[in-house]
Design an enzyme around this catalytic site. Structure first.
Site, short mmCIF file in Angstrom:
data_model
loop_
_atom_site.label_atom_id
_atom_site.label_comp_id
_atom_site.label_asym_id
_atom_site.label_seq_id
_atom_site.Cartn_x
_atom_site.Cartn_y
_atom_site.Cartn_z
CE LYS A 1 35.65 9.08 15.75
NZ LYS A 1 35.25 10.32 15.05
CB SER B 1 32.57 9.01 9.42
OG SER B 1 33.04 9.96 8.48
CG ASP B 2 37.91 11.72 12.66
OD1 ASP B 2 37.32 11.90 13.75
OD2 ASP B 2 38.89 12.39 12.31
CB THR B 3 35.30 15.37 9.15
OG1 THR B 3 34.35 14.49 8.53
CG2 THR B 3 35.56 16.54 8.21
CB ALA C 1 38.52 8.54 7.16
#
Length: 200
Positions: A52, A68-70, A105
């Protein structure tokens, strides 16, 4: 200082960045979020965060871009957003009385470099009754949330214990994000005097 771009449309991530006094623009990234076969949840979220940030940075080489990624994870299985009401109920039943992990992250791209890390938080749910699961799903809150709950909303009443970063569970680990920005020459605290003035 370089301008900051958040490569996410998440209102929760925007709220967290504003909380620590940052000024930024928003440019959501369009990336393929399909997991690679055999990929661990931690590797998956970090790969997506980097993808991203790098996708947006390609069009803004002068900026610092945050991606970011969750993922909500239980027994190394990613529990994504529910595809139906029944799916949300089943996920909440699975989380009831158990400990799961929330892996978030964060990636920062700037000056030709990409730095990233993963923050893992253990979250314990108390045992949930069938009626409260039904009421929660009927509220609509779980339907766009990974793991079928939002800790910052109604779902917060289900959490009996948390070990790790609360902000990472919401969507962005603030301490780690600030450290990445400082290492890139953009200390968060340098914005604080102006941030306080804008709030008064």
């Amino acid at each position: 200082m370089a301008r900051i771009i958040l490569a996410s449309a998440s209102p929760r991530r925007s709220e967290l960045l504003r909380q620590i006094g940052l000024t930024f623009s928003i440019q959501p990234a369009d990336v393929d979020e399909t997991p690679i076969p055999g990929e661990s949840p931690a590797v998956y979220v970090e790969r997506l965060a980097r993808a991203k940030a790098e996708a947006v940075a390609a069009g803004a080489p002068e900026a610092l871009v945050l991606g970011s990624d969750t993922s909500v994870v239980m027994d190394e299985v990613i529990l994504g957003k529910p595809v139906s009401r029944d799916d949300a109920v089943a996920t909440l039943q699975r989380l009831s009385g158990q400990v799961h992990q929330v892996m978030t992250a964060i990636a920062l791209v700037g000056a030709g470099q990409c730095r990233s890390l993963v923050v893992t938080t253990d979250v314990r749910f108390r045992t949930l009754s069938h009626s409260e699961i039904e009421a929660y799903v009927a509220s609509g809150e779980p339907m766009d949330k990974a793991g079928s709950y939002g800790i910052q909303g109604l779902g917060g009443i289900f959490v009996s214990e948390l070990r790790g970063s609360y902000s990472a569970v919401v969507g962005l680990p603030l301490q780690e994000t600030a450290a990445l920005l400082e290492n890139a020459g953009h200390p968060v605290w340098e914005n604080w005097p102006n941030s306080l003035e804008s709030r008064t």
